[in-house]
Structures are given as structure tokens and as C-alpha cells.
Design a protein around this motif. Structure first.
Motif, short mmCIF file in Angstrom:
data_model
loop_
_atom_site.label_atom_id
_atom_site.label_comp_id
_atom_site.label_asym_id
_atom_site.label_seq_id
_atom_site.Cartn_x
_atom_site.Cartn_y
_atom_site.Cartn_z
N GLU A 1 -2.74 3.29 -11.01
CA GLU A 1 -2.59 1.78 -10.94
C GLU A 1 -1.07 1.32 -11.41
OE1 GLU A 1 -4.86 -0.53 -10.54
OE2 GLU A 1 -6.47 0.94 -9.77
N SER B 1 -2.42 5.61 2.11
CA SER B 1 -2.96 4.97 0.79
C SER B 1 -4.07 4.30 1.14
CB SER B 1 -1.51 4.29 0.38
OG SER B 1 -1.31 3.04 0.93
N ILE B 2 -4.13 3.63 2.21
CA ILE B 2 -5.47 2.97 2.41
C ILE B 2 -6.59 3.48 2.33
CG2 ILE B 2 -6.77 1.47 4.09
CD1 ILE B 2 -3.78 0.22 4.74
N ASN C 1 -6.70 6.37 0.97
CA ASN C 1 -6.81 7.45 -0.30
C ASN C 1 -6.44 6.59 -1.50
OD1 ASN C 1 -6.88 10.30 0.73
ND2 ASN C 1 -5.71 9.32 2.24
N LYS C 2 -6.92 5.56 -1.65
CA LYS C 2 -6.54 4.67 -2.77
C LYS C 2 -6.96 5.34 -4.22
CE LYS C 2 -7.49 0.40 -0.62
NZ LYS C 2 -8.49 -1.00 -0.39
N LYS C 3 -7.97 6.20 -4.28
CA LYS C 3 -8.11 6.74 -5.54
C LYS C 3 -7.03 7.54 -6.28
CE LYS C 3 -13.24 6.08 -5.14
NZ LYS C 3 -14.50 6.71 -5.10
N ARG C 4 -6.32 8.17 -5.10
CA ARG C 4 -5.30 9.08 -5.41
C ARG C 4 -4.06 8.45 -6.01
NH1 ARG C 4 -4.36 13.99 -1.52
NH2 ARG C 4 -3.64 14.53 -3.54
N LEU C 5 -3.84 7.19 -6.20
CA LEU C 5 -2.72 6.47 -6.48
C LEU C 5 -2.91 5.95 -7.70
CD1 LEU C 5 -1.74 4.73 -3.03
CD2 LEU C 5 -0.56 6.97 -4.07
N LYS D 1 2.65 1.88 -2.83
CA LYS D 1 3.33 1.51 -3.94
C LYS D 1 4.63 2.29 -3.98
CE LYS D 1 -0.84 0.28 -6.59
NZ LYS D 1 -1.63 0.63 -7.53
N TYR E 1 1.84 9.98 -9.49
CA TYR E 1 1.57 10.19 -7.87
C TYR E 1 1.40 11.55 -7.39
CZ TYR E 1 3.09 5.16 -7.43
OH TYR E 1 3.00 3.83 -7.54
N PRO F 1 0.81 -1.31 0.01
CA PRO F 1 0.02 0.03 -0.02
C PRO F 1 0.81 1.34 0.05
CG PRO F 1 -0.79 -1.48 1.69
CD PRO F 1 0.47 -2.21 0.88
#
Length: 433
Positions: A207, A198-199, A201-205, A97, A136, A95
Motif C-alpha cells: 500500500e 500489477s493489475i 498481481n495487486k496483492k503483491r504490491l 506504483k 516491493y 498501477p
């Protein structure tokens, strides 16, 4: 005139000269001279010559220019690029990345650099454009780099630790080893923060662009072989008692030259530039140390250290209270002067009080490095902030704001090493020699 009035008078003069732009080393020497001339009958010339020569001729101090040169050589290699390539595949599934690359790369480079600013600049010039290109969030790139870059002071070899060790007359080898576990702990804390952020705010990272097999990861790790071998050579030789810190510095310089040769970046231009840059930086630090030594002697003749120790003792502060007061003091001081100056300006005056409180000087050295790290990301004179500003062109206030989580994490580390001092002292107590 009372000792308190004398000390206030001299401090005001010192800050006036520093504010005027006078070199720090000269300002310290002039205040020391003025203090002895006005308030003692001691022979000034003889005292100045003997003190400055004594502070500059220390065998232990020779480790400092060697480690600085090692960092300057590596700054001109492709080491930071190799570290990025070696680390990136391993953190792709964690998490957060590739944001973790800032922390891991700074941790590795810190172990062969010794400088916070050099670590931040070297790693930042690779990771900032790469992470921005991959989508990022900019504020997290900046914030994590600012915090992780401070590891250049905590993870040995550390320039600040050498300065403290010489000033406080404690083993630099033990200081180096004492910084390992706190440095790793701080790196892990930074990575935990990135993972937690990151957990939520997943949408801000972005793929992941590329899937790495285990074989791919192993292949990428070949890029880490050279820095890891250099770290093992320098720190391993100290920990096993094979080499002193000074001898390990020589090993580090030789290893960095070998790395530069293998990478094809060793030529006369890079060699001479690294040597000249290291000489300039060491000359600046040496002038500060010389001025500090003479000022310390002058303050000793006047009686300021003894008086300050008596004042602190009269407050009946517990060791916990003393550490809290010193933490606040150093954070405020760090807003205005650089880390090396913070150490040399204060350590000789505070050392009697630290010893009287029963605080281990190795432990205090690591504590001091952590609060100096805090100063690196504290405006208006936070050097890591300046480095990142140069890399990104962003406003200093914006960078400081993004560094706030790292600041809080480092404050928590201070609390952690106070509650569990073995985090600092376990390895030095097990060290050979």
C-alpha cells in the motif's frame, strides 16, 4: 587457400586469443597482422601505422571521451537520488506504483550518461534498497531495472552510437536524435508491462505509504530541474544545429561539473577520480577501435568483406530476412562478447551487405543498438546482469530469468521499428543541418 578457409582460420585464432584472456584490442590487431603476413604481400608496418592513426585522429571520435567523462562526473553526484525524489510522487497512483521509478529514472539518467552499465549501477544503488524497504517484490525490482538500464545505450548521448557512427561513417548527431523516439517507446513499453503485471498481481504490491497532493508533486519536481536542463542543453543543441555532437559533449561536461558544484560533490577527489576512470575506459575502447580498424583493413586486403557480401547476396534474402538473420546472429554473439566489441568486429564486414539490401544506415544503427541492449541482459556475458549481481548478491541465472520479460519487449521493439521505420527516421529527417 580459399577465402572461406582463410576467414575460418582467422576467426578460430581470434576466438582462441579472446578465450585466453588477451585484451580484445590486441587480439584484433594480432589477427589482422597474421592475416596480412600469411595471405597478402602488402607492407604491414606502414598499413598498421596509417590505419591506427587514421582511426584515432578522427575529430568525431573526440565526442566519445567527453561523454564518458560526463557520465563519470554525474555518477559521483547525488543526481540519481534527486531523480528518485522527483519521480516517485508522480508514479504513486499508477498501477505498479514505485516500480515505474526504475524505468523513468533510468530514462532520465540515460539521457545524461551514455552507458548502460553506469545507468543500471547509478539508479540501482538508490532504487533497489528503497523499493525493497517499501515491500516491493524483489524479482520485479531486479527485472525492471535490468531492462530499463539498457536505455543507457539507446537514449542519447550513447557510447555505442558514437562507436557505430565512427565505424560506419554516418552522422553521430543524426544517430543521437534517431534514438530518442525508440528510447521513449521502449520506456513506455516497459511501463505498460509493469502496469499490466500489477493489475493481475495487486496483492503483491504494498500500500502507498504517503499521499501526495498536486502541490507536493510540483515541489518534488524541483529535484528534476538540473538533469532536465542538462538534457535540453546537450540534445537541444544537437537537434537545433547549434552544436555538433562533439561540441555538445563539451557542453555536457561543463553542465555536469556545474551540477556537481551546485550539489556540493565537486572536489579534487571526485574530479580526479572521474577523469582517471573516464581515461581508463576510453583507452580500452580506443584500443579496441584501433585493433578493429587494422583488422578491417587486413580483411579487406584478403577479400573477406567482398566474399561475405557475395555469399549473403547469393542467398537472395529480403531485407526482412536479413534483419531476422542478423538479430539472431547478434543475440548469439552477445552471449559471449561485450557490445562495443560486437559493433567493431562486425560492422565493416556487414556494411556492404546492409547497403546493398537498401537498409538505411541510420536506421540500422538504432537497430544495432537495440540488439546490443539485448546482449546486456543475455547470459553468460550480460553486463547489466553482472552489475545487478554486484548490487544484490543474487545468482546470475535468477537475474537473467527475471529479465526475460524485458528481453521479449525489446525483441518486439525490433519488430516495431522494422514495420514502422519512421519511429527511428522521423526526427533525423526533420533535423536542421
Amino acid at each position: 587457400m580459399s577465402e572461406v578457409a582463410v576467414s575460418i582460420y582467422l576467426v578460430l585464432i581470434l576466438f582462441f586469443w579472446l578465450a585466453s584472456g588477451l585484451w580484445i584490442g590486441l587480439a584484433l590487431s594480432l589477427v589482422g597482422y597474421l592475416g596480412m603476413f600469411l595471405f597478402t604481400s602488402r607492407p604491414i608496418g606502414d598499413s598498421m601505422v596509417m590505419t591506427i592513426w587514421g582511426s584515432m585522429s578522427s575529430w568525431t571520435l573526440t565526442a566519445l571521451p567527453m561523454f564518458i567523462w560526463m557520465g563519470e562526473i554525474l555518477f559521483r553526484t547525488r543526481l540519481s537520488e534527486d531523480i528518485f525524489k522527483g519521480v516517485a510522487p508522480w508514479v504513486e497512483k499508477i498501477p505498479g506504483k514505485l516500480l515505474h521509478v526504475n524505468v523513468v529514472a533510468c530514462t532520465i539518467f540515460a539521457a545524461v550518461s551514455g552507458s548502460s552499465a553506469a545507468t543500471t549501477a547509478t539508479i540501482g544503488k538508490i532504487t533497489i534498497p528503497e523499493l525493497m524497504k517499501r515491500g516491493y517484490p524483489e524479482e520485479k525490482i531486479v527485472g525492471t531495472l535490468a531492462g530499463a538500464g539498457t536505455l543507457g545505450f539507446l537514449i542519447p548521448p550513447s557510447i555505442i552510437m558514437i562507436v557505430y557512427g565512427v565505424s560506419a561513417n554516418v552522422s553521430i548527431a543524426k544517430l543521437f536524435i534517431a534514438g530518442v523516439m525508440p528510447g521513449i517507446t521502449l520506456a513506455v513499453m516497459f511501463m505498460l508491462y509493469i502496469a499490466l503485471w500489477s493489475i493481475f498481481n495487486k496483492k503483491r504490491l504494498p500500500e502507498g505509504r504517503q499521499k501526495y497532493s498536486f502541490v507536493d508533486k510540483i515541489k518534488s519536481s524541483k529535484n528534476l530541474i538540473l538533469p532536465v536542463l542538462l538534457i535540453l542543453a546537450v540534445l537541444g543543441s544537437i537537434y537545433t544545429g547549434v552544436a555538433t555532437a562533439t561540441e555538445a559533449a563539451g557542453i555536457g561536461v561543463l553542465g555536469s561539473l556545474v551540477i556537481a558544484f551546485i550539489q556540493g560533490t565537486l572536489n579534487w577527489k571526485t574530479f580526479s577520480e572521474s577523469l582517471l576512470s573516464a581515461t581508463r575506459l576510453y583507452a580500452m575502447i580506443a584500443l579496441i577501435l584501433a585493433g578493429s580498424s587494422f583488422l578491417s583493413l587486413s580483411m579487406g586486403f584478403i577479400g573477406l568483406p567482398r566474399h561475405l557480401a557475395e555469399v549473403i547476396s547469393s542467398l537472395n534474402l529480403s531485407p526482412q530476412g536479413l534483419i531476422v538473420v542478423l538479430t539472431v546472429f547478434y543475440i548469439i554473439l552477445g552471449m559471449f562478447i561485450d557490445g562495443i566489441s560486437m559493433v567493431v568486429l562486425t560492422i565493416s564486414v556487414l556494411l556492404p551487405s546492409i547497403s546493398q539490401a537498401g537498409i538505411d544506415l541510420i536506421w540500422f544503427g538504432v537497430f544495432l543498438v537495440i540488439v546490443v541492449e539485448l546482449a546486456q541482459i543475455t547470459p553468460p556475458v550480460g553486463f547489466n546482469l553482472f552489475v545487478i549481481q554486484g548490487l544484490t548478491g543474487k545468482d546470475l541465472g535468477y537475474i537473467a530469468k527475471q529479465s526475460l520479460p524485458a528481453f521479449i519487449i525489446m525483441c518486439f521493439l525490433v519488430l516495431l521499428i522494422f514495420v514502422y521505420p519512421d519511429i527511428v527516421l522521423y526526427l533525423p529527417n526533420k533535423m536542421r543541418g
